[in-house]
Write an enzyme that holds these catalytic residues in place. Structure first.
Site, PDB file in Angstrom:
ATOM      1  N   ARG A 195       3.731   5.984   4.613  1.00 39.49           N
ATOM      2  CA  ARG A 195       3.930   4.605   5.078  1.00 39.49           C
ATOM      3  C   ARG A 195       3.652   3.604   3.944  1.00 39.49           C
ATOM      4  O   ARG A 195       4.573   3.072   3.348  1.00 39.49           O
ATOM      5  CB  ARG A 195       3.036   4.336   6.301  1.00 39.49           C
ATOM      6  N   ASP A 196       2.395   3.386   3.605  1.00 41.96           N
ATOM      7  CA  ASP A 196       2.066   2.364   2.606  1.00 41.96           C
ATOM      8  C   ASP A 196       2.750   2.687   1.275  1.00 41.96           C
ATOM      9  O   ASP A 196       3.259   1.797   0.595  1.00 41.96           O
ATOM     10  CB  ASP A 196       0.548   2.277   2.410  1.00 41.96           C
ATOM     11  N   HIS A 239      -9.675   1.297   1.532  1.00 41.23           N
ATOM     12  CA  HIS A 239      -8.252   1.346   1.166  1.00 41.23           C
ATOM     13  C   HIS A 239      -8.113   0.617  -0.176  1.00 41.23           C
ATOM     14  O   HIS A 239      -8.262  -0.601  -0.235  1.00 41.23           O
ATOM     15  CB  HIS A 239      -7.431   0.664   2.266  1.00 41.23           C
ATOM     16  N   HIS A 290      -6.046  -0.129  -3.824  1.00 38.16           N
ATOM     17  CA  HIS A 290      -4.884  -0.054  -4.711  1.00 38.16           C
ATOM     18  C   HIS A 290      -5.385  -0.017  -6.140  1.00 38.16           C
ATOM     19  O   HIS A 290      -6.423  -0.596  -6.479  1.00 38.16           O
ATOM     20  CB  HIS A 290      -3.943  -1.243  -4.451  1.00 38.16           C
ATOM     21  N   CYS A 321       2.651  -2.989  -5.044  1.00 37.99           N
ATOM     22  CA  CYS A 321       2.057  -4.154  -4.432  1.00 37.99           C
ATOM     23  C   CYS A 321       3.056  -5.274  -4.613  1.00 37.99           C
ATOM     24  O   CYS A 321       3.423  -5.597  -5.738  1.00 37.99           O
ATOM     25  CB  CYS A 321       0.738  -4.486  -5.105  1.00 37.99           C
ATOM     26  N   ASN A 336      -1.313   2.970  -4.306  1.00 41.04           N
ATOM     27  CA  ASN A 336      -2.611   3.419  -3.796  1.00 41.04           C
ATOM     28  C   ASN A 336      -3.264   4.346  -4.816  1.00 41.04           C
ATOM     29  O   ASN A 336      -2.617   4.819  -5.732  1.00 41.04           O
ATOM     30  CB  ASN A 336      -2.398   4.189  -2.492  1.00 41.04           C
TER      31      ASN A 336
HETATM   32 ZN    ZN Z   1      -2.090  -0.820   0.902  1.00 34.58          ZN
END
Ligand code: ZN
Length: 301
Positions: free
Chosen positions: A12-13, A206, A208, A239, A248
């Site tokens: 997903r991300d 979480h 990055h 991002c 990530n």
């Molecule tokens: Zn993220």
């Protein structure tokens, strides 16, 4: 042995910020590779408006094709009641919701302010809890904002307090460094506060890797009590507010760091490296992760 749950967020991300698209079958294969490597929790899909996020338009189909396995938990992202209903109907074991710590970022990214988003969370929580599924809320931009700059810990703490209120408290709160600006002392302080404000709620980090501090931040978070950490195979993703930035923290690099430090992850490093290589092939690029290039700790010659 102490342990940490790694939540795989590449499907997903990660994929949401990649130019190359994976087919539905490839997404299902990616999730299968993560599970085969030992991952137990996977952010599998996003139930947001497909017009806004076309990469996730096949969320229902991905969920339909995934095998149901004991001990494996699929997470669906939902930003409103409708999304939560879809995620529940699609069979997500957990639903993740997002509140942004910065008012400007919230308006621009979610199209709603913080107060309105918190009202939305109460409705989402009702849907998820009545369906008997687990819930989590991510506090995005908790360590810095592309529009407002510094985000004081007091602002994040007041969000934690609002979220931890009685019957709508999620099972887990994640603190997210959405734009990759945090450093370990800041992370430690934020997780300390979260532990004090919401001791009954699970804590997740979480991070990055936009400024190469992601792994250091993840380590600091688990030292400060985070029971789960998000990571993406190969470190894929990006991002939208930092062009050309990496995504990530890489799952396989995090597994190496934690396991060599005596913290169990339940993930097989070699399998995770293999999955990252597979993903790089599908995306047609070399992934940012370092273990994919360097390999694991060398065996004696
Ligand atoms: Zn993220």
């Amino acid at each position: 042995m102490p342990s940490v749950d790694i939540v795989e967020v590449a499907p997903r991300d990660g994929l949401q910020s990649e130019q190359a698209r994976l087919t539905t079958a490839e997404k299902v294969e990616l999730i299968g590779l993560a599970v085969a490597a030992g991952v137990r929790r996977i952010e599998a899909a996003s139930f947001v408006n497909p017009k806004r996020v076309p990469q996730m338009a096949d969320a229902d189909e991905v969920m339909r094709l995934l095998p149901r396995l004991a001990g494996i938990s699929y997470i669906g992202l939902a930003l409103n009641e409708r999304g939560a209903e879809r995620a529940v109907a699609a069979g997500c074991d957990e639903v993740n919701f997002v509140v942004v710590a910065s008012e400007t970022f919230s308006q621009r990214n979610q199209g709603a302010g913080i107060a309105e988003t918190l009202d939305g969370w109460r409705r989402v929580a009702a849907v998820v809890k009545s369906a008997g599924r687990r819930s989590s809320v991510t506090i995005a931009a908790a360590f810095g904002c592309p529009f407002e700059g510094e985000i004081g810990l007091d602002r994040v703490a007041s969000l934690m307090e609002r979220l931890a209120e009685n019957d709508t408290a999620p099972d887990e709160i994640a603190l997210a460094d959405t734009i990759g600006v945090a450093v370990p002392p800041q992370v430690r302080a934020a997780f300390d506060v979260l532990g004090r404000i919401a001791p009954a709620v699970k804590r997740r980090g979480h991070f990055h890797n936009t400024r190469n501090t992601g792994l250091a931040n993840a380590f600091a978070a688990q030292e400060a009590g985070a029971q789960a950490l998000d990571a993406s195979l190969g470190g894929i993703g990006g991002c939208p507010f930092a062009p050309a930035a990496t995504g990530n923290i890489p799952t396989e690099d995090l597994v190496y760091l934690l396991e060599r430090s005596g913290i169990g992850t339940g993930i097989n490093l070699q399998s995770a490296i293999g999955a990252a290589q597979w993903l790089g092939d599908k995306l047609g690029k070399r992934v940012p992760g370092m273990l994919e290039k360097a390999g694991p700790f060398p065996a004696a010659a």
